[in-house]
Design a protein around this motif. Structure first.
Motif, mmCIF file in Angstrom:
data_model
loop_
_atom_site.group_PDB
_atom_site.id
_atom_site.type_symbol
_atom_site.label_atom_id
_atom_site.label_comp_id
_atom_site.label_asym_id
_atom_site.label_seq_id
_atom_site.Cartn_x
_atom_site.Cartn_y
_atom_site.Cartn_z
ATOM 1 N N THR A 1 -28.698 -9.291 -13.568
ATOM 2 C CA THR A 1 -27.305 -9.012 -13.197
ATOM 3 C C THR A 1 -26.335 -9.160 -14.368
ATOM 4 O OG1 THR A 1 -26.898 -11.292 -12.483
ATOM 5 C CG2 THR A 1 -27.654 -9.717 -10.806
ATOM 6 N N GLY A 2 -26.764 -9.743 -15.468
ATOM 7 C CA GLY A 2 -25.891 -9.967 -16.617
ATOM 8 C C GLY A 2 -25.136 -8.732 -17.075
ATOM 9 N N GLU B 1 -21.006 -8.561 -16.572
ATOM 10 C CA GLU B 1 -20.487 -9.136 -17.806
ATOM 11 C C GLU B 1 -18.962 -9.079 -17.919
ATOM 12 O OE1 GLU B 1 -22.212 -7.210 -21.156
ATOM 13 O OE2 GLU B 1 -21.520 -5.221 -20.559
ATOM 14 N N ASP B 2 -18.336 -8.140 -17.241
ATOM 15 C CA ASP B 2 -16.880 -8.031 -17.308
ATOM 16 C C ASP B 2 -16.154 -9.021 -16.393
ATOM 17 O OD1 ASP B 2 -17.097 -5.997 -19.158
ATOM 18 O OD2 ASP B 2 -17.051 -4.414 -17.636
ATOM 19 N N LEU C 1 -16.434 -15.788 -10.897
ATOM 20 C CA LEU C 1 -16.769 -14.645 -10.038
ATOM 21 C C LEU C 1 -18.234 -14.244 -10.172
ATOM 22 C CD1 LEU C 1 -13.607 -12.360 -10.272
ATOM 23 C CD2 LEU C 1 -14.343 -13.821 -8.391
ATOM 24 N N ARG C 2 -18.767 -14.334 -11.383
ATOM 25 C CA ARG C 2 -20.204 -14.066 -11.568
ATOM 26 C C ARG C 2 -21.033 -15.018 -10.723
ATOM 27 N NH1 ARG C 2 -21.094 -14.123 -17.818
ATOM 28 N NH2 ARG C 2 -18.895 -14.624 -17.860
ATOM 29 N N PRO D 1 -24.878 -16.861 -3.744
ATOM 30 C CA PRO D 1 -25.367 -16.541 -2.398
ATOM 31 C C PRO D 1 -26.746 -15.894 -2.399
ATOM 32 C CG PRO D 1 -23.089 -15.869 -2.632
ATOM 33 C CD PRO D 1 -23.566 -16.275 -4.002
ATOM 34 N N ILE D 2 -27.000 -15.060 -3.388
ATOM 35 C CA ILE D 2 -28.322 -14.431 -3.508
ATOM 36 C C ILE D 2 -29.375 -15.489 -3.817
ATOM 37 C CG2 ILE D 2 -29.698 -12.782 -4.858
ATOM 38 C CD1 ILE D 2 -26.989 -11.288 -5.357
#
Length: 89
Positions: free
Chosen positions: A47-48, A52-53, A58-59, A65-66
């Protein structure tokens, strides 16, 4: 006697293994580490580039949750079944 219409499992109701000793906490800690580290490494790597933005909080709000769902419903049940003999010692 449990029927197929009963809601929840014995473990959910707190009746599973009544009188049985629980494995030491360090064993659950080790199994959690064994499942969490590789899963988070893969999840963050995959997911990086997509996230990344976003700012770090927020990341984490997207990834956690995943990660928690994977641990609760996939990884930990697999590991506890796979290492049930070791946990019982």
């Amino acid at each position: 006697m449990a029927t197929t219409n009963d809601v929840g499992t014995e473990q959910d109701r707190g009746t599973a293994g009544v009188g049985a000793a629980h494995p030491p906490k360090w064993k659950f800690w080790l199994l959690t580490l064994l499942g969490l580290y590789p899963m988070l490494t893969v999840l963050i790597t995959v997911t990086g580039p997509l996230l990344e933005d976003l700012p770090t909080p927020l990341r984490l709000a997207v990834i956690l949750p995943i990660a928690v769902a994977a641990m609760v419903w996939g990884i930990m049940p697999f590991l506890t079944n796979r290492f049930a003999g070791w946990l019982a010692r």
